[in-house]
Design a protein around this motif. Structure first.
Motif, PDB file in Angstrom:
ATOM      1  N   PHE A 171      -9.181  -5.447   0.136  1.00  0.00           N
ATOM      2  CA  PHE A 171      -7.799  -5.556   0.900  1.00  0.00           C
ATOM      3  C   PHE A 171      -7.380  -7.146   0.406  1.00  0.00           C
ATOM      4  CE2 PHE A 171      -4.367  -4.565   3.363  1.00  0.00           C
ATOM      5  CZ  PHE A 171      -3.813  -5.786   3.747  1.00  0.00           C
TER       6      PHE A 171
ATOM      7  N   GLY B  97     -14.247  -4.421  -6.547  1.00  0.00           N
ATOM      8  CA  GLY B  97     -13.454  -3.457  -6.835  1.00  0.00           C
ATOM      9  C   GLY B  97     -13.320  -2.904  -8.254  1.00  0.00           C
TER      10      GLY B  97
ATOM     11  N   THR C 194      -9.508 -12.079 -13.024  1.00  0.00           N
ATOM     12  CA  THR C 194      -8.691 -10.786 -13.124  1.00  0.00           C
ATOM     13  C   THR C 194      -7.979 -10.440 -14.293  1.00  0.00           C
ATOM     14  OG1 THR C 194      -6.445 -11.716 -12.455  1.00  0.00           O
ATOM     15  CG2 THR C 194      -8.451 -11.604 -10.738  1.00  0.00           C
TER      16      THR C 194
ATOM     17  N   SER D 215     -10.094   3.151   2.596  1.00  0.00           N
ATOM     18  CA  SER D 215     -10.239   2.073   1.543  1.00  0.00           C
ATOM     19  C   SER D 215     -11.607   2.512   0.788  1.00  0.00           C
ATOM     20  CB  SER D 215     -10.355   0.699   2.209  1.00  0.00           C
ATOM     21  OG  SER D 215     -10.570  -0.191   1.233  1.00  0.00           O
TER      22      SER D 215
ATOM     23  N   LEU E 161      -1.945  -5.875  -0.546  1.00  0.00           N
ATOM     24  CA  LEU E 161      -2.769  -4.916  -1.330  1.00  0.00           C
ATOM     25  C   LEU E 161      -3.184  -3.655  -0.573  1.00  0.00           C
ATOM     26  CD1 LEU E 161      -5.047  -7.211  -3.380  1.00  0.00           C
ATOM     27  CD2 LEU E 161      -2.329  -6.916  -3.495  1.00  0.00           C
ATOM     28  N   GLY E 162      -2.667  -2.549  -0.600  1.00  0.00           N
ATOM     29  CA  GLY E 162      -3.212  -1.455   0.244  1.00  0.00           C
ATOM     30  C   GLY E 162      -2.084  -1.305   1.296  1.00  0.00           C
TER      31      GLY E 162
ATOM     32  N   GLN F  83     -10.798  -4.389 -10.231  1.00  0.00           N
ATOM     33  CA  GLN F  83     -10.044  -5.220 -10.898  1.00  0.00           C
ATOM     34  C   GLN F  83     -10.449  -6.872 -10.741  1.00  0.00           C
ATOM     35  OE1 GLN F  83      -5.862  -4.647 -11.037  1.00  0.00           O
ATOM     36  NE2 GLN F  83      -6.222  -2.802  -9.599  1.00  0.00           N
TER      37      GLN F  83
ATOM     38  N   SER G 299       1.198  -1.043  -5.038  1.00  0.00           N
ATOM     39  CA  SER G 299      -0.034  -0.103  -5.626  1.00  0.00           C
ATOM     40  C   SER G 299      -1.201  -0.805  -6.146  1.00  0.00           C
ATOM     41  CB  SER G 299       0.562   1.050  -6.366  1.00  0.00           C
ATOM     42  OG  SER G 299       1.058   0.355  -7.619  1.00  0.00           O
ATOM     43  N   GLN G 300      -2.361  -0.531  -5.974  1.00  0.00           N
ATOM     44  CA  GLN G 300      -3.502  -1.434  -5.942  1.00  0.00           C
ATOM     45  C   GLN G 300      -3.754  -1.396  -7.697  1.00  0.00           C
ATOM     46  OE1 GLN G 300      -7.129  -0.588  -3.968  1.00  0.00           O
ATOM     47  NE2 GLN G 300      -6.379  -0.725  -2.183  1.00  0.00           N
ATOM     48  N   ASP G 301      -3.197  -0.381  -8.361  1.00  0.00           N
ATOM     49  CA  ASP G 301      -3.507  -0.422  -9.765  1.00  0.00           C
ATOM     50  C   ASP G 301      -2.350  -1.399 -10.634  1.00  0.00           C
ATOM     51  OD1 ASP G 301      -1.356   1.112  -9.390  1.00  0.00           O
ATOM     52  OD2 ASP G 301      -1.168   2.376 -10.884  1.00  0.00           O
TER      53      ASP G 301
ATOM     54  N   VAL H 200      -1.630  -4.444  -8.772  1.00  0.00           N
ATOM     55  CA  VAL H 200      -1.352  -5.678  -8.165  1.00  0.00           C
ATOM     56  C   VAL H 200      -1.298  -6.979  -8.685  1.00  0.00           C
ATOM     57  CG1 VAL H 200      -3.694  -5.695  -7.434  1.00  0.00           C
ATOM     58  CG2 VAL H 200      -2.114  -6.792  -5.980  1.00  0.00           C
TER      59      VAL H 200
END
Length: 500
Positions: A178, A437, A454, A173, A199-200, A439, A141-143, A145
């Protein structure tokens, strides 16, 4: 047969590379071996590995060996194949053990991940004929990663490179990001890339991204010794088609994977879902070619309406015939006489994908430029051979690698980077930054000293292969030290200073 203008080895692999060859096919293979006793065992081993079916070839020829002890070729084959397969089995068991550790780490932070591609099929394959695989592909999940990448570090893996990519034509997206993190063992073995962290959704060729209800339909399945979330059986086949679009060819292993999925699903397979999202992702031509070959060579019964609904028109019918290419003299699928057909398939895919999303002009431009880069490098986009700071807005993809903040014999042990505070500090200090994005912050945008911050670490742009020469790497590490020193003044942003 499986291949046209078949090389003898391809004919044999086509017969005994299946999971469940018929009695007729086994008789044909036995007869073939008696008629061709001068085959080279090394070549057969190489082609079996290249087609992704070495375990199946080994197991099925073992059955023939019991009836044909006198064939010298078979003995030579087993001497070479058995050791390779035993080493691969041990490697796969190690992957599953590390997957268990990763599962525990990610569960502890409340993150979600899903297993896709080869590892999904491992426990669906017969025990005596395991699924050939080189890594485990995960969607996280992107949150979570970056925490997921940090979890890999805690189980003695680290990212080799990460690709951040924008997909402007994808409806799914929302932030256009990604990425892939290829995980490298801490012992520095350049051959060890045991995990791909996606990711995704899993990507197709070029700027596509597989749009389906993957997370909503994910199912629990035993992978190795633990039950984890995996892509649904229908999504598994979509991913196979997407993978084919990315590489421009299908292997015999792709047929085995599709066969085992349909066999496992039985009457519970959702053909309507598969058809809907194959169309949505412009994969219908590839899916048609895959299922048609499965129906013909594997004698798998498929609903008549599925084949008729998928059947393409015009030039697309030709594309569906270019899925499978024989290994012949050159096992490199991107080279030699197989080059053109695979590139034609990929270009046709790109055109269909962009046509639906951005119109004729964009589709023509993107597919033709994609064709140029495909012939140049095997990818439908430019590969950067040396470090070059790229504009993420114009190039749509950058490759980054992890950077330690070091100076002399000391380094920063980064525990956490609070990006909102970084943004405030940059605004006060006049540092040019850009959000990627929600993050990633690009620090010193476009400057040779550019870094990417990051929540869990610092990265720098690199060539496509993710490698920086020592002098460049040392310079960037010193720059990272200076950045960390500045940010540490903000307070509670970074971890403590420790000795190397």
């Amino acid at each position: 047969m499986f291949f046209r203008n078949e090389h003898p080895y391809n004919r044999l692999v086509g017969l005994v590379g299946k999971l469940w060859p018929s009695k007729k096919e086994m008789r044909q293979a036995k007869s073939f071996l008696h008629e061709n006793q001068n085959l080279d065992a090394t070549t057969l081993v190489d082609i079996a590995w290249a087609q992704g079916v070495a375990p199946q070839v080994y197991h099925n020829i073992l059955c023939l060996k019991e009836q044909s002890q006198h064939l010298t070729f078979l003995n030579q084959f087993f001497l070479q194949a058995q050791q390779d397969l035993e080493e691969r089995k041990k490697y796969i068991m190690r992957l599953f053990a590390d997957l268990e550790l990763f599962h525990a780490e990610v569960s502890a932070i409340g993150g979600r991940f899903m297993v896709i591609k080869g590892a999904c099929f491992q426990n669906l394959y017969p025990a005596e004929s395991f699924r050939q695989m080189g890594d485990i592909d995960l969607v996280i999940s992107q949150d979570t990663v970056w925490k997921g990448i940090d979890a890999f570090k805690r189980i003695r893996h680290r990212p080799k490179r990460i690709r951040l990519e924008k997909y402007p034509y994808s409806a799914q997206s929302s932030d256009g990001i990604f990425g892939i993190a290829e995980m490298l063992d801490l012992d520095g073995d350049p051959r060890a890339l045991p995990f791909d962290l996606h990711l995704g959704a899993f990507p197709g060729c070029g700027d596509s991204i597989l749009e389906s209800n993957m997370w909503d339909r994910a199912i629990p399945l035993r992978v190795g010794h633990r039950e984890v979330l995996v892509a649904s059986l229908e999504d598994c086949i979509l991913i196979i088609c997407s993978h084919i679009s990315r590489h421009g060819y299908a292997k015999l292993r792709d047929l085995n994977d599709t066969h085992v999925v349909l066999r496992h699903a039985g009457n519970n397979f959702d053909w309507d879902y598969l058809y809907q999202f194959a169309r949505k992702n412009s994969l219908q031509t590839i899916l048609y070619g895959l299922l048609l070959r499965l129906q013909r060579d594997y004698e798998v019964e498929l609903p008549t309406e599925v084949i008729s609904k998928l059947k393409p028109d015009g030039l697309d019918i030709l594309t569906s015939k270019f899925l499978f290419k024989p290994g012949r003299e050159n096992l490199n699928f991107h080279g030699g006489r197989r080059l053109f057909l695979g590139r034609f398939l990929q270009t046709a895919f790109l055109y269909r994908y962009y046509l639906e999303r951005a119109g004729f002009l964009t589709a023509t431009k993107e597919s033709l430029s994609g064709l140029y880069f495909l012939f140049q490098s095997g990818r439908p986009y430019r590969l950067w051979r040396q470090r070059h700071i790229q504009s993420f807005s114009s190039n749509r993809r950058i490759v980054i690698i992890p950077i330690e903040a070091t100076t002399h014999k000391e380094c920063w042990q980064i525990e956490q980077i609070l990006l909102p505070k970084v943004q405030k500090f940059a605004a006060k200090s006049g540092i040019a930054i850009e959000w990627v994005g929600n993050q990633v912050i690009i620090w010193n945008v476009g400057h040779p000293n550019e870094l990417l911050l990051t929540p869990e670490g610092i990265y720098a742009q690199s060539p496509y292969d993710g490698h920086l020469c020592n002098n460049t790497l040392e310079k960037i590490q010193r720059i990272a030290w200076e950045v960390v020193s500045q940010l540490s003044e903000v307070g509670a942003i970074l971890g403590k200073l420790v000795a190397l």
